[in-house]
Design a protein around this motif. Structure first.
Motif, mmCIF file in Angstrom:
data_model
loop_
_atom_site.group_PDB
_atom_site.id
_atom_site.type_symbol
_atom_site.label_atom_id
_atom_site.label_comp_id
_atom_site.label_asym_id
_atom_site.label_seq_id
_atom_site.Cartn_x
_atom_site.Cartn_y
_atom_site.Cartn_z
ATOM 1 N N LEU A 216 -4.745 -40.343 -4.980
ATOM 2 C CA LEU A 216 -5.047 -41.364 -5.735
ATOM 3 C C LEU A 216 -6.199 -41.314 -6.568
ATOM 4 O O LEU A 216 -7.329 -40.913 -6.257
ATOM 5 N N VAL A 217 -5.985 -41.268 -8.089
ATOM 6 C CA VAL A 217 -7.127 -41.356 -8.865
ATOM 7 C C VAL A 217 -7.081 -42.989 -9.671
ATOM 8 O O VAL A 217 -6.309 -43.298 -10.013
ATOM 9 N N GLU A 218 -8.285 -43.461 -9.727
ATOM 10 C CA GLU A 218 -8.446 -44.636 -10.179
ATOM 11 C C GLU A 218 -7.955 -44.733 -11.758
ATOM 12 O O GLU A 218 -8.191 -43.667 -12.640
ATOM 13 N N ASP A 219 -7.522 -45.821 -12.228
ATOM 14 C CA ASP A 219 -6.688 -45.880 -13.587
ATOM 15 C C ASP A 219 -7.773 -45.589 -14.566
ATOM 16 O O ASP A 219 -7.185 -44.593 -15.684
ATOM 17 N N ALA A 220 -9.046 -45.693 -14.559
ATOM 18 C CA ALA A 220 -9.792 -45.652 -15.519
ATOM 19 C C ALA A 220 -10.089 -44.144 -15.883
ATOM 20 O O ALA A 220 -10.742 -43.557 -16.835
ATOM 21 N N HIS A 221 -9.661 -43.203 -14.677
ATOM 22 C CA HIS A 221 -10.101 -41.664 -14.705
ATOM 23 C C HIS A 221 -8.861 -41.019 -14.848
ATOM 24 O O HIS A 221 -8.893 -39.811 -14.723
ATOM 25 N N ARG A 222 -7.504 -41.436 -14.948
ATOM 26 C CA ARG A 222 -6.477 -40.710 -14.661
ATOM 27 C C ARG A 222 -6.030 -39.897 -15.887
ATOM 28 O O ARG A 222 -5.207 -38.957 -15.763
ATOM 29 N N GLU A 223 -6.677 -39.921 -17.253
ATOM 30 C CA GLU A 223 -6.186 -39.282 -18.451
ATOM 31 C C GLU A 223 -7.228 -38.076 -18.509
ATOM 32 O O GLU A 223 -7.340 -37.373 -19.638
ATOM 33 N N VAL A 224 -8.025 -37.496 -17.474
ATOM 34 C CA VAL A 224 -9.320 -36.657 -17.762
ATOM 35 C C VAL A 224 -9.191 -35.509 -16.624
ATOM 36 O O VAL A 224 -9.889 -34.545 -16.564
ATOM 37 N N GLY A 225 -7.785 -35.416 -16.203
ATOM 38 C CA GLY A 225 -7.676 -34.073 -15.361
ATOM 39 C C GLY A 225 -8.217 -33.938 -14.035
ATOM 40 O O GLY A 225 -8.175 -32.987 -13.302
ATOM 41 N N ILE A 226 -8.547 -35.156 -13.400
ATOM 42 C CA ILE A 226 -9.276 -35.105 -11.977
ATOM 43 C C ILE A 226 -8.208 -34.817 -11.072
ATOM 44 O O ILE A 226 -8.484 -33.930 -10.207
ATOM 45 N N ALA A 227 -6.941 -35.314 -10.993
ATOM 46 C CA ALA A 227 -5.880 -34.990 -9.837
ATOM 47 C C ALA A 227 -5.714 -33.459 -9.789
ATOM 48 O O ALA A 227 -5.723 -32.842 -8.730
ATOM 49 N N GLN A 228 -5.155 -32.897 -11.248
ATOM 50 C CA GLN A 228 -5.238 -31.394 -11.054
ATOM 51 C C GLN A 228 -6.306 -30.630 -10.787
ATOM 52 O O GLN A 228 -6.223 -29.558 -9.865
ATOM 53 N N ASN A 229 -7.689 -30.966 -11.087
ATOM 54 C CA ASN A 229 -8.826 -30.164 -10.814
ATOM 55 C C ASN A 229 -9.157 -30.267 -9.247
ATOM 56 O O ASN A 229 -9.492 -29.463 -8.530
ATOM 57 N N ALA A 230 -8.762 -31.629 -8.563
ATOM 58 C CA ALA A 230 -8.942 -31.716 -6.989
ATOM 59 C C ALA A 230 -8.173 -30.794 -6.353
ATOM 60 O O ALA A 230 -8.559 -30.280 -5.497
ATOM 61 N N LEU A 231 -6.802 -30.774 -6.772
ATOM 62 C CA LEU A 231 -5.685 -29.841 -6.063
ATOM 63 C C LEU A 231 -6.154 -28.557 -6.131
ATOM 64 O O LEU A 231 -6.112 -27.489 -5.292
ATOM 65 N N ARG A 232 -6.868 -28.077 -7.437
ATOM 66 C CA ARG A 232 -7.192 -26.535 -7.638
ATOM 67 C C ARG A 232 -8.238 -26.530 -6.648
ATOM 68 O O ARG A 232 -8.647 -25.326 -6.031
ATOM 69 N N GLN A 233 -9.321 -27.237 -6.327
ATOM 70 C CA GLN A 233 -10.571 -27.134 -5.657
ATOM 71 C C GLN A 233 -10.006 -27.265 -4.057
ATOM 72 O O GLN A 233 -10.875 -26.787 -3.115
#
Length: 286
Positions: A216-233
């Motif tokens: 889950l990524v909060e709505d205000a941060h969903r368009e900046v690539g956080i989910a994909q970066n988290a899966l990479r890390q």
């Protein structure tokens, strides 16, 4: 073209002749010499090639603690990469200054620096020897994705890493264990940007596997690539915090689950596909 950028307690600077003497004194131990050339061995080649840019990393005292070359349009033998590409080559930290986290700081901030030097390029690659686990853990921590493995490189098995040089890249993302993990079998990993929690991963261990139960990524941060970066890390995080884990898996329900592209781009592989669900897996030990 910019000349330098400061990040925390290091400054990455385009090479200037005033740094030649320091680079001539640059040292690496015998094992590190297997994986990387000394700066003095590659510097002049870089300076005489219009497609290469030599760079140094300086600490607060002005000491040259690191060196690397950015090589545009480079094609590493055995890999089919785009034309508009930049490779990181000959990256090393002076042995005298190792153990201070300089390598990690350089890698975490390198995407922003590369965008300043090569604003028209969208692809960043590097190749590392597969046995150099300490190095590729740092690369994954910085958001690079393991894109391919070559069994026979110049010095043996090697790994290709890739990062999309997009303005959406989140270099400050950190994964950290939540206190909620103590309350049950599911571990919660907080996703933090500049110390602010912006989402979480929920994972559960089953024998040699870790199963992703939620992302889950909060709505205000969903368009900046956080989910994909988290899966990479995540692979690096798991190797550092768990024992005997070989595979990370996730099951997505529904033939058109909107998360499918996210896992595909994060180097997960479809292993089971049905009308009702798709199983994705990612091996974390090679």
């Amino acid at each position: 073209m910019i000349k330098s950028k400061r990040f925390d307690d290091i400054t990455i600077h385009l090479y200037e002749e005033q740094y030649r003497e320091a680079l001539s004194q640059f040292q690496l131990n015998e094992r590190q010499r297997i994986y990387s050339s000394l700066p003095k061995e590659v510097l002049d080649d870089a300076l005489n090639d219009p497609n290469r840019v030599a760079n140094v990393a300086l600490n607060d005292d002005g000491d040259v603690v690191g060196f690397f070359v950015l090589h545009q349009h480079y094609q590493h033998e055995g890999y089919d990469t785009p034309e508009e590409v930049v490779y990181i080559r000959s990256l090393s930290i002076n042995e005298r200054y190792q153990g201070n986290g300089y390598g990690t700081k350089i890698m975490m901030n390198l995407p922003e620096y590369v965008q300043s030097v090569f604003p028209d390029f969208g692809h960043l690659f590097l190749v590392v020897d597969a046995e150099n686990e300490a190095a590729w853990n740092v690369y994954e921590r910085a958001g690079f994705m393991h894109a391919a493995t070559k069994e026979e490189g110049p010095i043996g098995k090697e790994r290709l890493y890739y990062l999309d040089l997009s303005s959406k890249y989140v270099s400050s993302l950190k994964l950290s264990s939540s206190k909620q993990s103590e309350q049950g079998p599911v571990d919660i990993i907080d996703l933090k940007v500049n110390q602010e929690k912006v989402g979480f991963l929920a994972i559960e261990q089953f024998q040699e596997r870790l199963i992703i139960r939620a992302l889950l990524v909060e709505d205000a941060h969903r368009e900046v690539g956080i989910a994909q970066n988290a899966l990479r890390q995540l692979s690096t995080y798991v190797r550092q915090n768990y024992e005997n884990i070989d595979v990370i898996e996730v099951m997505l329900f529904g033939a058109r689950n909107e998360l499918k592209p996210l896992f595909q781009k994060s180097n997960f592989v479809e292993t089971i596909v049905t009308d009702d669900y798709t199983m994705f897996e990612k091996y974390i030990n090679y």
